[in-house]
Write a protein that holds these residues in place. Structure first.
Motif, PDB file in Angstrom:
ATOM      1  N   LEU A 356     -11.073  25.677 -46.418  1.00  0.00           N
ATOM      2  CA  LEU A 356     -12.462  25.910 -46.680  1.00  0.00           C
ATOM      3  C   LEU A 356     -13.010  26.757 -45.336  1.00  0.00           C
ATOM      4  O   LEU A 356     -13.780  27.756 -45.837  1.00  0.00           O
ATOM      5  CB  LEU A 356     -13.401  24.583 -46.784  1.00  0.00           C
ATOM      6  N   PHE A 357     -12.450  26.715 -44.445  1.00  0.00           N
ATOM      7  CA  PHE A 357     -13.067  27.278 -43.226  1.00  0.00           C
ATOM      8  C   PHE A 357     -12.454  28.612 -43.313  1.00  0.00           C
ATOM      9  O   PHE A 357     -13.427  29.721 -43.181  1.00  0.00           O
ATOM     10  CB  PHE A 357     -12.401  26.655 -41.927  1.00  0.00           C
ATOM     11  N   ALA A 358     -11.313  29.064 -43.731  1.00  0.00           N
ATOM     12  CA  ALA A 358     -10.875  30.341 -44.069  1.00  0.00           C
ATOM     13  C   ALA A 358     -11.630  31.179 -45.271  1.00  0.00           C
ATOM     14  O   ALA A 358     -12.088  32.383 -44.989  1.00  0.00           O
ATOM     15  CB  ALA A 358      -9.413  30.452 -44.208  1.00  0.00           C
ATOM     16  N   ASP A 359     -12.094  29.992 -46.333  1.00  0.00           N
ATOM     17  CA  ASP A 359     -12.726  30.968 -47.248  1.00  0.00           C
ATOM     18  C   ASP A 359     -14.257  31.454 -46.600  1.00  0.00           C
ATOM     19  O   ASP A 359     -14.533  32.395 -47.035  1.00  0.00           O
ATOM     20  CB  ASP A 359     -12.667  30.079 -48.145  1.00  0.00           C
ATOM     21  N   ARG A 360     -14.720  30.475 -45.930  1.00  0.00           N
ATOM     22  CA  ARG A 360     -16.154  30.884 -45.723  1.00  0.00           C
ATOM     23  C   ARG A 360     -16.143  31.903 -44.570  1.00  0.00           C
ATOM     24  O   ARG A 360     -16.957  32.846 -44.524  1.00  0.00           O
ATOM     25  CB  ARG A 360     -16.869  29.424 -44.880  1.00  0.00           C
ATOM     26  N   LEU A 361     -15.205  31.830 -43.662  1.00  0.00           N
ATOM     27  CA  LEU A 361     -15.028  33.064 -42.851  1.00  0.00           C
ATOM     28  C   LEU A 361     -14.743  34.387 -43.413  1.00  0.00           C
ATOM     29  O   LEU A 361     -15.323  35.337 -42.931  1.00  0.00           O
ATOM     30  CB  LEU A 361     -13.759  32.906 -41.705  1.00  0.00           C
ATOM     31  N   ASP A 362     -13.838  34.431 -44.601  1.00  0.00           N
ATOM     32  CA  ASP A 362     -13.741  35.855 -45.377  1.00  0.00           C
ATOM     33  C   ASP A 362     -14.949  35.886 -45.993  1.00  0.00           C
ATOM     34  O   ASP A 362     -15.554  37.266 -46.004  1.00  0.00           O
ATOM     35  CB  ASP A 362     -12.817  35.314 -46.645  1.00  0.00           C
ATOM     36  N   ARG A 363     -15.888  35.204 -46.544  1.00  0.00           N
ATOM     37  CA  ARG A 363     -17.156  35.556 -47.149  1.00  0.00           C
ATOM     38  C   ARG A 363     -17.900  35.998 -46.020  1.00  0.00           C
ATOM     39  O   ARG A 363     -18.813  36.854 -46.414  1.00  0.00           O
ATOM     40  CB  ARG A 363     -17.671  34.411 -47.873  1.00  0.00           C
ATOM     41  N   ALA A 364     -18.107  35.507 -45.166  1.00  0.00           N
ATOM     42  CA  ALA A 364     -18.958  35.703 -43.901  1.00  0.00           C
ATOM     43  C   ALA A 364     -18.450  37.575 -43.306  1.00  0.00           C
ATOM     44  O   ALA A 364     -19.455  38.249 -43.192  1.00  0.00           O
ATOM     45  CB  ALA A 364     -18.825  35.177 -42.572  1.00  0.00           C
ATOM     46  N   LEU A 365     -17.187  37.514 -43.420  1.00  0.00           N
ATOM     47  CA  LEU A 365     -16.591  39.069 -43.313  1.00  0.00           C
ATOM     48  C   LEU A 365     -16.989  39.943 -44.216  1.00  0.00           C
ATOM     49  O   LEU A 365     -16.891  41.242 -43.862  1.00  0.00           O
ATOM     50  CB  LEU A 365     -15.363  38.888 -42.902  1.00  0.00           C
ATOM     51  N   LEU A 366     -17.389  39.500 -45.500  1.00  0.00           N
ATOM     52  CA  LEU A 366     -17.779  40.559 -46.598  1.00  0.00           C
ATOM     53  C   LEU A 366     -19.348  40.988 -46.188  1.00  0.00           C
ATOM     54  O   LEU A 366     -19.506  42.080 -46.930  1.00  0.00           O
ATOM     55  CB  LEU A 366     -17.838  39.679 -47.844  1.00  0.00           C
ATOM     56  N   GLN A 367     -20.246  40.193 -45.463  1.00  0.00           N
ATOM     57  CA  GLN A 367     -21.539  40.710 -45.388  1.00  0.00           C
ATOM     58  C   GLN A 367     -21.723  41.941 -44.573  1.00  0.00           C
ATOM     59  O   GLN A 367     -21.072  41.946 -43.252  1.00  0.00           O
ATOM     60  CB  GLN A 367     -22.438  39.613 -44.777  1.00  0.00           C
ATOM     61  N   PRO A 368     -22.415  43.138 -45.136  1.00  0.00           N
ATOM     62  CA  PRO A 368     -22.396  44.350 -44.169  1.00  0.00           C
ATOM     63  C   PRO A 368     -23.282  44.064 -43.016  1.00  0.00           C
ATOM     64  O   PRO A 368     -24.374  43.495 -42.801  1.00  0.00           O
ATOM     65  CB  PRO A 368     -22.872  45.282 -45.135  1.00  0.00           C
ATOM     66  N   GLY A 369     -22.590  44.410 -41.605  1.00  0.00           N
ATOM     67  CA  GLY A 369     -23.738  44.288 -40.382  1.00  0.00           C
ATOM     68  C   GLY A 369     -23.778  42.676 -39.794  1.00  0.00           C
ATOM     69  O   GLY A 369     -24.772  42.694 -39.284  1.00  0.00           O
ATOM     70  N   ALA A 370     -23.133  41.770 -40.532  1.00  0.00           N
ATOM     71  CA  ALA A 370     -23.375  40.628 -39.973  1.00  0.00           C
ATOM     72  C   ALA A 370     -22.586  40.411 -38.737  1.00  0.00           C
ATOM     73  O   ALA A 370     -21.569  40.804 -38.361  1.00  0.00           O
ATOM     74  CB  ALA A 370     -22.783  39.510 -41.137  1.00  0.00           C
ATOM     75  N   ALA A 371     -23.363  39.461 -37.933  1.00  0.00           N
ATOM     76  CA  ALA A 371     -22.818  38.953 -36.723  1.00  0.00           C
ATOM     77  C   ALA A 371     -22.147  37.468 -36.740  1.00  0.00           C
ATOM     78  O   ALA A 371     -22.811  36.639 -36.944  1.00  0.00           O
ATOM     79  CB  ALA A 371     -23.811  38.955 -35.498  1.00  0.00           C
ATOM     80  N   VAL A 372     -21.045  37.546 -36.618  1.00  0.00           N
ATOM     81  CA  VAL A 372     -20.292  36.225 -36.786  1.00  0.00           C
ATOM     82  C   VAL A 372     -19.305  35.922 -35.420  1.00  0.00           C
ATOM     83  O   VAL A 372     -18.701  36.599 -35.051  1.00  0.00           O
ATOM     84  CB  VAL A 372     -19.146  36.412 -38.026  1.00  0.00           C
ATOM     85  N   SER A 373     -19.431  34.653 -35.368  1.00  0.00           N
ATOM     86  CA  SER A 373     -18.590  34.032 -34.330  1.00  0.00           C
ATOM     87  C   SER A 373     -17.710  32.997 -34.618  1.00  0.00           C
ATOM     88  O   SER A 373     -18.194  32.104 -35.306  1.00  0.00           O
ATOM     89  CB  SER A 373     -19.706  33.669 -33.083  1.00  0.00           C
ATOM     90  N   VAL A 374     -16.613  32.923 -33.858  1.00  0.00           N
ATOM     91  CA  VAL A 374     -15.675  31.868 -34.247  1.00  0.00           C
ATOM     92  C   VAL A 374     -15.447  30.962 -32.798  1.00  0.00           C
ATOM     93  O   VAL A 374     -15.290  31.546 -31.660  1.00  0.00           O
ATOM     94  CB  VAL A 374     -14.409  32.393 -34.683  1.00  0.00           C
ATOM     95  N   LEU A 375     -15.595  29.695 -32.854  1.00  0.00           N
ATOM     96  CA  LEU A 375     -15.482  28.865 -31.807  1.00  0.00           C
ATOM     97  C   LEU A 375     -14.411  27.985 -32.020  1.00  0.00           C
ATOM     98  O   LEU A 375     -14.361  27.247 -32.960  1.00  0.00           O
ATOM     99  CB  LEU A 375     -16.765  27.945 -31.426  1.00  0.00           C
ATOM    100  N   PHE A 376     -13.267  28.095 -31.214  1.00  0.00           N
ATOM    101  CA  PHE A 376     -12.046  27.474 -31.371  1.00  0.00           C
ATOM    102  C   PHE A 376     -12.171  26.295 -30.218  1.00  0.00           C
ATOM    103  O   PHE A 376     -12.095  26.433 -29.144  1.00  0.00           O
ATOM    104  CB  PHE A 376     -10.896  27.969 -31.097  1.00  0.00           C
ATOM    105  N   CYS A 377     -12.324  25.077 -30.725  1.00  0.00           N
ATOM    106  CA  CYS A 377     -12.431  24.082 -29.976  1.00  0.00           C
ATOM    107  C   CYS A 377     -11.155  22.690 -29.784  1.00  0.00           C
ATOM    108  O   CYS A 377     -10.488  22.405 -30.919  1.00  0.00           O
ATOM    109  CB  CYS A 377     -13.675  23.065 -30.428  1.00  0.00           C
ATOM    110  N   ASP A 378     -10.883  22.389 -28.552  1.00  0.00           N
ATOM    111  CA  ASP A 378      -9.702  21.478 -28.462  1.00  0.00           C
ATOM    112  C   ASP A 378     -10.125  20.413 -27.426  1.00  0.00           C
ATOM    113  O   ASP A 378     -10.493  20.785 -26.556  1.00  0.00           O
ATOM    114  CB  ASP A 378      -8.443  22.172 -28.037  1.00  0.00           C
ATOM    115  N   LEU A 379      -9.990  19.138 -28.116  1.00  0.00           N
ATOM    116  CA  LEU A 379     -10.202  18.265 -27.030  1.00  0.00           C
ATOM    117  C   LEU A 379      -9.080  18.077 -26.111  1.00  0.00           C
ATOM    118  O   LEU A 379      -8.103  18.209 -25.936  1.00  0.00           O
ATOM    119  CB  LEU A 379     -10.083  16.742 -27.565  1.00  0.00           C
ATOM    120  N   ASP A 380      -9.796  17.634 -24.846  1.00  0.00           N
ATOM    121  CA  ASP A 380      -8.805  17.594 -23.662  1.00  0.00           C
ATOM    122  C   ASP A 380      -8.278  16.202 -23.240  1.00  0.00           C
ATOM    123  O   ASP A 380      -8.818  15.331 -23.431  1.00  0.00           O
ATOM    124  CB  ASP A 380      -9.644  18.019 -22.425  1.00  0.00           C
ATOM    125  N   ASP A 381      -6.913  16.345 -23.238  1.00  0.00           N
ATOM    126  CA  ASP A 381      -6.209  14.996 -23.014  1.00  0.00           C
ATOM    127  C   ASP A 381      -6.298  14.143 -23.907  1.00  0.00           C
ATOM    128  O   ASP A 381      -6.518  12.871 -23.836  1.00  0.00           O
ATOM    129  CB  ASP A 381      -6.539  14.502 -21.500  1.00  0.00           C
TER     130      ASP A 381
END
Length: 532
Positions: A356-381
């Protein structure tokens, strides 16, 4: 194969029975002995066959066959009394007589057994209502057929009083009830039981024909024990005995328990025959009414009442079917939505999954002139929590992390669990990804209560950003430029490449955050800087 051999044997014995009765020169006494003795023996064999089936089965099936055995034994008792009058006392059997008690006990006891049988088919209220209406359709159709062929004549003839008339009607009515119940059992029974039920239905059909013929001849004062209709009782009870002998032995409780757990749960699908069976007698009723109307042998008033009642029951049954279909469509839609949700969401946290995340990212990239950010989060230890507190504590921690991540973003943003302790956040139309990343890092600094004990953890975040109007660039190759993407006219393959690049860039920034000391966010556009 064994079942139809038994059916053939029962039929041949019935033919032999009527052949012996028709032997030229056979005296009255031998005829009575053969006729009464053959009927009594057939009923005793039917009771023994049903008792054998009861011993082979278990639960409600055992009780059902037990009641059928008691019913055939009751008929055998009535036949014994009848034979006593004709053979021992050498005088006609009065009507009514004590023999009628045994004869009428058969449909009552057998009906109880068939009702028990039907009661084990389903516990659903809708299914029971459907069975009731199907039973009314079958019973109404059989009443119409019986009325046109025999019952109407009996009622028209009247009788010497209300008791003889009532008893005369009780025989065909009891047979109608049994025929209705056995046809319902046949339409609802499993494939393994179908052969036994078909043979049982054939046997009860022979009994019904014999009883109706008996009532008709009695009304005309033309019945005698040497009549050919006695063959109907002989063949009928022999087929009932064959039905009991075709029942396969049930496995013991341990074997049945193991078999039920070994095989997958399969939803039974009703057969076409099972669905159409209640309407077969209906066709016969329609044909009987048409034939009676064409011949004009009897006033159509009662026929009209019976036919109209039957039509009303059929209409109610069809309305119930449409209501049930509507319920099933709603349930199917809900199940489809549930399956779709499960396919696109993480089972532990309820967040969006990688698909679902990949699908929504693809849809976001379809929007012309959109500002899209991806945050990759990983718990420590996170591994230390699993090792020290167990996986259940780790699951509690992951659910709390999901809840806190949702609190850090807008309702229009997407938070996903990619697997393990990796999460991703998609910010659409946002130019303040750094602020959100700082909120995420700060939210994870608060301890989490797991089984009454505080667990402290932190999170490392990598941020990648793109803006419409440019071309995607890998920050690791060109550190001075931002990762951006062209507008909605970019082909799907290139959008996929850009999405993968954004995830890789955010992932690399997350590892940079871990290398810089953990518990911080790193922006890919500023690879040399870290936010603590």
């Amino acid at each position: 194969m064994r079942a139809w051999v038994l059916v053939a044997v029962a039929t041949l014995l019935g033919v032999a029975f009527v052949g012996v009765l028709r032997v030229p020169g056979l005296g009255e006494t031998p005829t009575l002995l053969i006729s009464n003795g053959g009927q009594l023996l057939a009923a005793v064999l039917a009771s023994a066959g049903c008792a054998a089936a009861a011993r082979r089965t278990h639960g409600q099936r055992r009780r059902a066959w037990g009641w059928l055995s008691a019913g055939t034994a009751s008929w055998a008792a009535g036949q014994a009394v009848w034979s006593y009058y004709e053979v021992v006392l050498d005088r006609p059997v009065p009507f009514p007589s004590p023999a009628d008690v045994g004869f009428l006990g058969f449909p009552l006891l057998a009906a109880v057994g068939l009702v028990i049988w039907l009661g084990s088919q389903t516990d659903e209220l809708v299914a029971r209502g459907r069975d009731l209406l199907d039973g009314l359709i079958i019973a109404g159709s059989l009443v119409v057929i019986s009325w046109v062929t025999a019952l109407g004549s009996v009622v028209a003839e009247g009788g010497d009083g209300w008791l003889p008339l009532t008893l005369s009607l009780a025989y065909p009515v009891g047979d109608l009830i049994l025929a209705t119940l056995v046809l319902l059992a046949l339409s609802r029974g499993s494939r393994a039981e179908r052969t036994s039920l078909v043979v049982l239905a054939l046997g009860l059909g022979g009994l019904a024909i014999a009883d109706s013929s008996y009532v008709y001849l009695v009304s005309l004062e033309k019945y005698s024990s040497a009549d050919t209709i006695s063959t109907g009782w002989v063949i009928g009870f022999l087929l009932v005995a064959a039905a009991g002998l075709t029942v396969r032995p049930a496995p013991d409780d341990a074997s049945r328990h193991m078999a039920e757990h070994a095989r997958p749960t399969v939803v039974p699908v009703p057969s076409v025959l099972g669905m159409a069976l209640p309407y077969v007698p209906l066709l016969g009723a329609v044909a009987a009414l048409i034939a009676n109307r064409v011949t004009g042998a009897r006033t159509p008033t009662m026929n009209l009442v019976l036919g109209s009642s039957l039509i009303i029951v059929v209409l109610i049954r069809q309305f119930l079917a449409m209501t049930d279909n509507r319920r099933l469509l709603v349930a199917l839609g809900e199940a489809r939505d549930q399956l779709e949700y499960q396919a696109l969401h993480d089972a532990l946290t309820g967040l969006a999954n990688r698909v679902l995340f990949a699908d929504r990212l693809d849809r976001a990239l379809l929007q012309p002139g959109a500002a899209v950010s991806v945050l990759f989060c990983d718990l420590d230890d996170f591994k230390l929590v699993n090792d020290e507190r167990g996986h259940e504590a780790g699951d509690v921690l992951l659910r709390e992390v999901a809840h806190r991540l949702l609190d850090c973003v807008r309702a229009t943003d997407t938070v996903a669990r990619l697997g393990g302790d990796e999460f991703a956040i998609l910010l659409e139309d946002s130019s303040d990804a750094a602020y959100v990343a700082d909120r995420v890092v700060g939210a994870m600094r608060r301890p989490v209560s797991v089984d009454g004990r505080e667990v402290r953890t932190s999170i490392s975040v990598g941020v990648a950003h793109h803006e419409g109007g440019g071309e995607a660039v890998d920050e690791r190759r060109e550190p001075g430029r931002r990762a951006v993407e062209v507008g909605a006219t970019v082909p799907a393959a290139r959008r996929e490449s850009t999405a993968q690049l954004l995830l890789r860039t955010a992932d690399a920034a997350m590892y940079a955050a871990k290398g810089a000391g953990k518990a911080r966010a790193v922006l890919a556009a500023e690879p040399t800087g870290a936010r603590s």
